[in-house]
Design an enzyme around this catalytic site. Structure first.
Site, PDB file in Angstrom:
ATOM      1  N   ASP A   1      -2.038  -2.672   9.846  1.00 51.31           N
ATOM      2  CA  ASP A   1      -2.147  -2.629   8.654  1.00 51.31           C
ATOM      3  C   ASP A   1      -2.826  -3.873   7.868  1.00 51.31           C
ATOM      4  O   ASP A   1      -3.132  -4.096   6.764  1.00 51.31           O
ATOM      5  CB  ASP A   1      -0.854  -2.155   7.963  1.00 51.31           C
ATOM      6  CG  ASP A   1      -0.629  -0.952   8.078  1.00 51.31           C
ATOM      7  OD1 ASP A   1      -1.323   0.061   8.300  1.00 51.31           O
ATOM      8  OD2 ASP A   1       0.788  -0.590   8.057  1.00 51.31           O
TER       9      ASP A   1
ATOM     10  N   LYS B   1       0.864  -1.085  -0.204  1.00 58.19           N
ATOM     11  CA  LYS B   1      -0.211  -0.030  -0.036  1.00 58.19           C
ATOM     12  C   LYS B   1       0.823   1.193   0.115  1.00 58.19           C
ATOM     13  O   LYS B   1       2.219   1.238   0.330  1.00 58.19           O
ATOM     14  CB  LYS B   1      -1.027   0.206   1.071  1.00 58.19           C
ATOM     15  CG  LYS B   1      -0.319  -0.073   2.539  1.00 58.19           C
ATOM     16  CD  LYS B   1       0.095   1.022   3.205  1.00 58.19           C
ATOM     17  CE  LYS B   1       0.814   1.058   4.539  1.00 58.19           C
ATOM     18  NZ  LYS B   1       1.640   2.150   4.987  1.00 58.19           N
TER      19      LYS B   1
HETATM   20  P1  ATP Z   1       4.989  -1.649   9.691  1.00 60.39           P
HETATM   21  O1  ATP Z   1       4.030  -2.588   9.175  1.00 60.39           O
HETATM   22  O2  ATP Z   1       5.615  -1.864  10.852  1.00 60.39           O
HETATM   23  O3  ATP Z   1       4.742   0.095   9.287  1.00 60.39           O
HETATM   24  P2  ATP Z   1       6.783  -1.677   7.183  1.00 60.39           P
HETATM   25  O4  ATP Z   1       5.474  -1.454   6.242  1.00 60.39           O
HETATM   26  O5  ATP Z   1       7.677  -0.599   7.072  1.00 60.39           O
HETATM   27  O6  ATP Z   1       6.281  -2.077   8.733  1.00 60.39           O
HETATM   28  P3  ATP Z   1       7.166  -4.635   6.916  1.00 60.39           P
HETATM   29  O7  ATP Z   1       8.150  -5.225   5.866  1.00 60.39           O
HETATM   30  O8  ATP Z   1       5.765  -4.911   6.994  1.00 60.39           O
HETATM   31  O9  ATP Z   1       7.594  -2.972   6.842  1.00 60.39           O
HETATM   32  O10 ATP Z   1       7.769  -5.339   8.458  1.00 60.39           O
HETATM   33  C1  ATP Z   1       8.483  -4.650   8.989  1.00 60.39           C
HETATM   34  C2  ATP Z   1       9.005  -5.715  10.283  1.00 60.39           C
HETATM   35  O11 ATP Z   1       8.311  -6.744  10.382  1.00 60.39           O
HETATM   36  C3  ATP Z   1      10.458  -6.195   9.454  1.00 60.39           C
HETATM   37  O12 ATP Z   1      11.308  -5.602  10.563  1.00 60.39           O
HETATM   38  C4  ATP Z   1      10.453  -7.594   9.871  1.00 60.39           C
HETATM   39  O13 ATP Z   1      11.493  -8.223  10.305  1.00 60.39           O
HETATM   40  C5  ATP Z   1       8.963  -8.218  10.462  1.00 60.39           C
HETATM   41  N1  ATP Z   1       8.296  -9.027   9.911  1.00 60.39           N
HETATM   42  C6  ATP Z   1       7.685 -10.157  10.253  1.00 60.39           C
HETATM   43  N2  ATP Z   1       7.074 -10.927   9.431  1.00 60.39           N
HETATM   44  C7  ATP Z   1       7.397 -10.371   8.225  1.00 60.39           C
HETATM   45  C8  ATP Z   1       7.157 -10.693   7.166  1.00 60.39           C
HETATM   46  N3  ATP Z   1       6.631 -11.736   6.476  1.00 60.39           N
HETATM   47  N4  ATP Z   1       7.380 -10.027   5.995  1.00 60.39           N
HETATM   48  C9  ATP Z   1       8.296  -8.602   6.383  1.00 60.39           C
HETATM   49  N5  ATP Z   1       8.486  -8.217   7.538  1.00 60.39           N
HETATM   50  C10 ATP Z   1       8.157  -9.314   8.374  1.00 60.39           C
END
Ligand code: ATP
Length: 308
Positions: free
Chosen positions: A146, A19
């Site tokens: 989210d 998103k």
């Molecule tokens: P957030 O949802 O916290 O705003 P983001 O969108 O910036 O995060 P994501 O890639 O969704 O980023 O995830 C952030 C953290 O979640 C990472 O540090 C990761 O280690 C942990 N995590 C756990 N499971 C997953 C997964 N399946 N994919 C990505 N990250 C994951």
């Protein structure tokens, strides 16, 4: 032997989108430490594909963007999603989840939430648990703020922690150039930088703030949408990663109609006039060397869904 046309029953494939936040407004943190949000999400065509295969235990593997840095133990959001559905449905079946990651890790595009949403839809189908849409949204809310939007997709206004959703009306589609940064940003760090930068000066919430943005979506007007993009977290993300300023400026110089950091960053989303123009903006970002990878994407797209 399985014929080419028969539908396999021991595995399913689910696709869930990343998103961008067209607008994100954060109030001062409440006693629970969370910042109440008003945000407008748009699901875009950068996808996580999850293949769920019947197994004895609940396990995960990954290929693609950042697969080396995401945990494969029970802290993986896809594993947590499968465990939660299994315990709610009172079943002891296992599943192996293979995730093909394309959404940047810790990029502000909610890739982990997309994996959780995809795992919920996939295991519900594989195990035949028959969860309703509301059940899945409720489970999603328990996994992360989210996750409900990754289930719902399209364009929606999120309030609370961003998990109370109201679909938004959108005409047509919008074309984005997305610049993925070399490293991720931790969401709690960005919120904490926001608090430091604001001090006591937290803006009053104004219910009319996104009127122009909603109007731009209803009329399918990319120029008006570009002008209305807004993210309260952007100064905090730029403060933590000053190089992002060059990415934003390069996209502006390339004629993007609007440029905004996705969620807590560091992914930068630049809006094009149309598909070809988004490609031109993407080429400028690539040539300037201001991002690890640049892709184009369209939005809105649906939430987590079975691929047949
Ligand atoms: P957030 O949802 O916290 O705003 P983001 O969108 O910036 O995060 P994501 O890639 O969704 O980023 O995830 C952030 C953290 O979640 C990472 O540090 C990761 O280690 C942990 N995590 C756990 N499971 C997953 C997964 N399946 N994919 C990505 N990250 C994951």
């Amino acid at each position: 032997m399985t014929s080419a046309l028969s539908v396999p029953t021991d595995w399913v494939r689910v696709r869930a989108p990343g998103k961008v936040n067209l607008s994100l407004r954060a109030a001062a943190p409440g006693p629970d430490g969370y910042h109440p949000l008003v945000t407008v999400f748009q699901a875009v065509s950068v996808y996580e594909d999850v293949v769920a295969t019947a197994a004895d235990d609940i396990t995960v593997s990954m290929t693609g963007t950042g697969d080396q840095i995401v945990p494969t133990d029970s802290s993986n959001l896809a594993v947590r999603a499968a465990q939660l559905l299994a315990s709610r449905a009172g079943i002891s079946d296992g599943v192996h989840l293979h995730i093909d990651k394309r959404v940047p890790v810790a990029g502000g595009m909610a890739g982990g939430s997309a994996d959780a949403a995809a795992a919920l839809v996939a295991t519900d189908e594989l195990w035949g648990t028959g969860a309703s849409r509301e059940d899945l949204l409720d489970l999603g809310r328990q996994l992360g703020a989210d996750v409900p939007f990754a289930l719902m997709g399209h364009t929606a206004v999120g309030t609370g922690r961003g998990d109370m959703l109201t679909p938004a009306m959108v005409v047509g589609e919008f074309h984005w150039a997305l610049a993925f940064a070399e490293h991720g940003l931790s969401t709690p760090r960005v919120f904490s930088a926001l608090d430091d930068l604001r001090g006591d000066e937290v803006p009053e919430s104004d219910p009319d703030s996104d009127i122009e943005l909603m109007q731009a979506l209803r009329t399918g007007d990319p120029h008006a949408l570009g002008e209305a993009l807004h993210n309260d977290l952007q100064p905090a993300a730029l403060h933590l990663l000053p190089d992002l300023g060059r990415t934003v400026q390069t996209a502006r110089d390339a004629g993007a109609l609007g440029v905004v950091v996705c969620g807590s960053g560091p992914t930068v989303a630049a809006l094009g006039r149309n598909r070809a123009h988004a490609q031109v903006v993407a080429a400028s970002l690539t040539l300037a060397g201001v991002a690890r990878q640049v892709v184009t994407a369209t939005g809105p797209v649906p939430g987590a869904r079975l691929l047949v």
